[in-house]
Design a protein around this motif. Structure first.
Motif, PDB file in Angstrom:
ATOM      1  N   PHE A  47       0.846  -1.191   0.000  1.00  0.00           N
ATOM      2  CA  PHE A  47       0.000   0.000   0.000  1.00  0.00           C
ATOM      3  C   PHE A  47       0.878   1.235   0.000  1.00  0.00           C
ATOM      4  O   PHE A  47       1.963   1.238   0.593  1.00  0.00           O
ATOM      5  CB  PHE A  47      -0.876   0.037   1.263  1.00  0.00           C
ATOM      6  CG  PHE A  47      -2.059  -0.877   1.190  1.00  0.00           C
ATOM      7  CD1 PHE A  47      -3.329  -0.361   1.056  1.00  0.00           C
ATOM      8  CD2 PHE A  47      -1.904  -2.249   1.257  1.00  0.00           C
ATOM      9  CE1 PHE A  47      -4.433  -1.192   0.986  1.00  0.00           C
ATOM     10  CE2 PHE A  47      -2.990  -3.087   1.189  1.00  0.00           C
ATOM     11  CZ  PHE A  47      -4.264  -2.557   1.053  1.00  0.00           C
ATOM     12  N   THR A  48       0.402   2.303  -0.648  1.00  0.00           N
ATOM     13  CA  THR A  48       1.146   3.567  -0.588  1.00  0.00           C
ATOM     14  C   THR A  48       1.187   4.040   0.852  1.00  0.00           C
ATOM     15  O   THR A  48       0.272   3.787   1.637  1.00  0.00           O
ATOM     16  CB  THR A  48       0.500   4.636  -1.485  1.00  0.00           C
ATOM     17  OG1 THR A  48      -0.862   4.798  -1.113  1.00  0.00           O
ATOM     18  CG2 THR A  48       0.614   4.282  -2.953  1.00  0.00           C
ATOM     19  N   GLN A  49       2.253   4.735   1.192  1.00  0.00           N
ATOM     20  CA  GLN A  49       2.506   5.139   2.571  1.00  0.00           C
ATOM     21  C   GLN A  49       2.309   6.633   2.812  1.00  0.00           C
ATOM     22  O   GLN A  49       2.759   7.164   3.815  1.00  0.00           O
ATOM     23  CB  GLN A  49       3.941   4.752   2.961  1.00  0.00           C
ATOM     24  CG  GLN A  49       4.205   3.265   2.961  1.00  0.00           C
ATOM     25  CD  GLN A  49       3.564   2.572   4.149  1.00  0.00           C
ATOM     26  OE1 GLN A  49       3.445   3.132   5.228  1.00  0.00           O
ATOM     27  NE2 GLN A  49       3.141   1.341   3.944  1.00  0.00           N
ATOM     28  N   GLY A  50       1.638   7.339   1.911  1.00  0.00           N
ATOM     29  CA  GLY A  50       1.421   8.770   2.095  1.00  0.00           C
ATOM     30  C   GLY A  50       0.644   9.056   3.376  1.00  0.00           C
ATOM     31  O   GLY A  50      -0.263   8.320   3.746  1.00  0.00           O
ATOM     32  N   SER A  51       0.990  10.134   4.058  1.00  0.00           N
ATOM     33  CA  SER A  51       0.371  10.447   5.352  1.00  0.00           C
ATOM     34  C   SER A  51      -1.097  10.836   5.226  1.00  0.00           C
ATOM     35  O   SER A  51      -1.819  10.834   6.215  1.00  0.00           O
ATOM     36  CB  SER A  51       1.155  11.550   6.059  1.00  0.00           C
ATOM     37  OG  SER A  51       1.122  12.732   5.276  1.00  0.00           O
ATOM     38  N   SER A  52      -1.553  11.164   4.027  1.00  0.00           N
ATOM     39  CA  SER A  52      -2.968  11.524   3.863  1.00  0.00           C
ATOM     40  C   SER A  52      -3.627  10.715   2.734  1.00  0.00           C
ATOM     41  O   SER A  52      -4.556  11.177   2.096  1.00  0.00           O
ATOM     42  CB  SER A  52      -3.098  13.022   3.590  1.00  0.00           C
ATOM     43  OG  SER A  52      -2.421  13.353   2.393  1.00  0.00           O
ATOM     44  N   MET A  66      -6.144   7.864   8.307  1.00  0.00           N
ATOM     45  CA  MET A  66      -5.335   6.706   8.703  1.00  0.00           C
ATOM     46  C   MET A  66      -3.977   6.791   8.026  1.00  0.00           C
ATOM     47  O   MET A  66      -3.829   7.403   6.978  1.00  0.00           O
ATOM     48  CB  MET A  66      -6.017   5.392   8.295  1.00  0.00           C
ATOM     49  CG  MET A  66      -7.340   5.147   8.944  1.00  0.00           C
ATOM     50  SD  MET A  66      -7.946   3.455   8.697  1.00  0.00           S
ATOM     51  CE  MET A  66      -7.949   3.287   6.923  1.00  0.00           C
ATOM     52  N   ARG A  67      -3.006   6.138   8.630  1.00  0.00           N
ATOM     53  CA  ARG A  67      -1.651   6.114   8.073  1.00  0.00           C
ATOM     54  C   ARG A  67      -0.976   4.793   8.436  1.00  0.00           C
ATOM     55  O   ARG A  67      -1.541   3.978   9.148  1.00  0.00           O
ATOM     56  CB  ARG A  67      -0.843   7.298   8.573  1.00  0.00           C
ATOM     57  CG  ARG A  67      -0.785   7.414  10.061  1.00  0.00           C
ATOM     58  CD  ARG A  67      -0.165   8.720  10.543  1.00  0.00           C
ATOM     59  NE  ARG A  67      -0.619   9.132  11.841  1.00  0.00           N
ATOM     60  CZ  ARG A  67      -0.629   8.449  12.950  1.00  0.00           C
ATOM     61  NH1 ARG A  67      -0.241   7.212  12.934  1.00  0.00           N
ATOM     62  NH2 ARG A  67      -1.039   8.928  14.093  1.00  0.00           N
TER      63      ARG A  67
END
Length: 124
Positions: A47-52, A66-67
């Motif tokens: 999954f991508t790990q972007g904070s938003s 969620m993050r």
């Protein structure tokens, strides 16, 4: 972009991977079941790990950021993914996985590893 529900169900959890409920019963972890078309071989899911990138949508259509998605288990049929919630939410609550960003994405990579032959040992 507004939050988009993806149709995958999840639940908030306490007592799992260090998650504990506060004195009001709020937790900050959720588990989601992700299903996909059956693959012939085992898979890696990421999954991508972007904070938003990700959110949880509750039954009242409110969303919680969620993050830190972590794939806990993946097989040919689906995966279980753990997320950290940005704010506390009541334990054992149902949620829907959502995406907040156009860059939010997951990938399924089928592994080409040969499996050893196992003869059928069923007898009649």
């Amino acid at each position: 972009m507004s939050d988009i529900g993806l149709g995958f169900s999840g639940i908030t959890v306490a007592g799992f991977n260090g998650s504990v409920a506060d004195k009001e019963g709020l937790v900050r972890k959720a588990l989601f079941a992700i299903t996909y078309a059956e693959r012939l071989n085992d898979v890696n899911v990421s999954f991508t790990q972007g904070s938003s990138d990700w959110c949880a949508i509750d039954p009242y259509d409110e969303s919680i950021g969620m993050r830190n998605p972590r794939v806990l288990s993946a097989n040919r049929y689906g995966a279980v993914v753990e997320f950290d919630l940005d704010e506390g939410y009541p334990s054992d609550s149902l949620l829907e996985l959502g995406k907040r960003s156009p860059s939010a994405n997951w990938t399924i990579t089928e592994l080409d590893a040969d499996k050893p032959f196992t003869p059928n040992t069923l007898t009649t």
